[in-house]
Enzyme design. Structure first.
Site, short mmCIF file in Angstrom:
data_model
loop_
_atom_site.label_atom_id
_atom_site.label_comp_id
_atom_site.label_asym_id
_atom_site.label_seq_id
_atom_site.Cartn_x
_atom_site.Cartn_y
_atom_site.Cartn_z
N ASP A 213 41.28 10.84 -16.94
CA ASP A 213 40.16 10.24 -16.89
C ASP A 213 39.05 11.20 -16.71
O ASP A 213 38.84 11.91 -15.93
CB ASP A 213 39.82 9.43 -15.39
CG ASP A 213 38.78 8.43 -15.47
OD1 ASP A 213 37.80 8.75 -16.05
OD2 ASP A 213 39.16 7.16 -14.78
N HIS A 306 38.33 1.56 -25.18
CA HIS A 306 37.43 2.14 -24.31
C HIS A 306 36.72 3.32 -24.86
O HIS A 306 35.62 3.49 -24.58
CB HIS A 306 38.28 2.37 -22.74
CG HIS A 306 37.23 2.95 -21.73
ND1 HIS A 306 36.32 2.10 -21.14
CD2 HIS A 306 36.90 4.18 -21.30
CE1 HIS A 306 35.71 3.05 -20.10
NE2 HIS A 306 35.92 4.23 -20.49
#
Length: 407
Positions: A213, A306
């Site tokens: 992330d 994403h």
């Protein structure tokens, strides 16, 4: 009641435990060569033109605290509060107990503690409404939001980051004792990453979906970071050496995530879960090829992934992320939560998404709009809190955070 012999043995044991609890080191357990380089004694500078805690290498733990000022707090009162907070934070970050610290030994291991102060709309109105940046207001509504007011905007922000949870908890209490005559606590958001030594310094963190992330992040110290965070060479900073932080609390539904297999998860993200590499590459930082097609003629990286939705052809639409996970205990946990639920199941898990940028309206909002329109990860995530704070410059010795706004 203990007999004499048993009581004597028990007293000996309790004595040993008490010594350990007070900080004595058992020579049988002490590691050879422990010295001033041990992680607990590492510090981050407090004074300087910019506040620490933004470009700082992320620590293992972070707590974001929003405060609501009492109604009678005026400019002079807020100045007094900021001076007290600054003095105590400066001491704590360097491993020194403030004057009013009733447990001074708990301040002896600073563990890279940083304290960052942010101003919400009301704080800026109290200080000088004319100097408040135009973007200092709640973000526009996004279709994916299910915001809970208890996680939304506050008047002041305290951001504490540290490599040791005990040190951070102690610093939090000291600073909140400073605050209680001026403000109440609106919310507290505790977050964590990997603990010290678990992964190499600087390695991209993972969230509780197992994803790498924050791969595409401007590197502190480089020109790109200066532009994105501090507006140098691209934006007009609201104040020299100042920036902003957007804090989004994002609930992650692990129950429904469990229902997706690895290929489905990677399709939604656009990256391999094992190492964070784009589906068209081999390593995390390989540049993705959005034009590549698979055997059936479909894009290898889906248009709804994403990664694809978060990218823009506009170089101004970039942010600097410093995210932390949260995972809260669930009493009597049972059942199975469904898509879109923000409670239920056997976990209360999510991400404290802290985004730093010079101008949230120009940089953060366009990215979030694209993600709200079409991002497959929305199947498993729901934003439940949102707040924006202006981060003022740092200060020199003898000054206080925000002092340039009072002159």
């Amino acid at each position: 009641m203990l007999t004499g012999a048993v009581a004597g043995a028990g007293a000996t044991g309790l004595g040993a435990v008490s010594a350990a609890a007070l900080g004595a080191v058992d020579p049988r357990l002490a590691a050879a060569g422990q010295d001033s380089q041990r992680p607990g004694l590492r510090t981050e500078a407090f004074h300087g033109p910019r506040q620490a805690g933004v470009a700082t290498l992320p620590q293992a733990f972070c707590v974001f605290i929003a405060l609501n000022l009492h109604r009678d707090v005026d400019r002079d009162a807020l100045r007094r509060l900021l001076r007290v907070l600054t003095d105590d934070a400066a001491a704590l970050t360097q491993g020194t107990a403030p004057v009013n610290d009733q447990e001074p030994w708990l301040a002896q291991n600073p563990s890279r503690l940083t304290v960052t102060v942010g101003f919400g709309p009301r704080a800026m109105a109290v200080i000088d409404a004319d100097r408040a940046p135009q973007w200092l207001k709640p973000l526009p509504a996004f279709t994916i939001d299910k915001l809970q007011d208890r996680w939304n905007q506050g008047d002041l922000l305290l951001q504490l980051c540290c490599d040791d949870k005990l040190t951070m908890a102690h610093a939090q209490r000291v600073l909140l004792k400073d605050v209680r005559s001026f403000a109440t606590v609106r919310w507290v958001q505790d977050g964590f990453r990997n603990t010290v030594g678990a992964t190499p310094d600087g390695q991209t963190t993972r969230n509780l979906f197992g994803q790498v992330d924050g791969t595409v992040n401007p590197y502190p110290g480089e020109a790109d970071h200066e532009k994105v965070v501090y507006g140098q060479g691209g934006f007009t900073p609201w104040i020299e050496n100042g920036t902003s932080v957007v804090i989004r609390r994002i609930h992650m539904n692990l129950d429904t995530w469990d229902e997706a297999d690895t290929p489905a998860r990677e399709d939604s993200v656009g990256r391999r879960l094992s190492n964070g590499a784009p589906l068209t590459g081999a390593a995390e930082h390989d540049e993705p090829d959005f034009e590549a097609k698979g055997p059936l003629g479909f894009p290898v990286i889906s248009s709804y992934s994403h990664m694809r939705r978060s990218r823009s052809d506009n170089p101004d639409e970039r942010i600097f992320r410093r995210v932390y996970n949260y995972d809260l205990a669930v009493s009597d946990a049972s059942g199975h939560s469904r898509s879109g639920d923000v409670r239920g199941g056997v976990s209360n898990t999510g991400l404290i998404f802290a985004s730093y940028q010079s101008d949230p309206v120009k940089q953060f909002v366009p990215i979030q709009r694209r993600l709200a329109q079409l991002d497959m990860l929305n199947t498993w995530t729901v934003p439940i809190g949102s707040a924006v704070f202006a981060i003022p410059p740092g200060c020199e010795v003898g000054g206080f955070i925000g002092d340039t706004l009072f002159t």
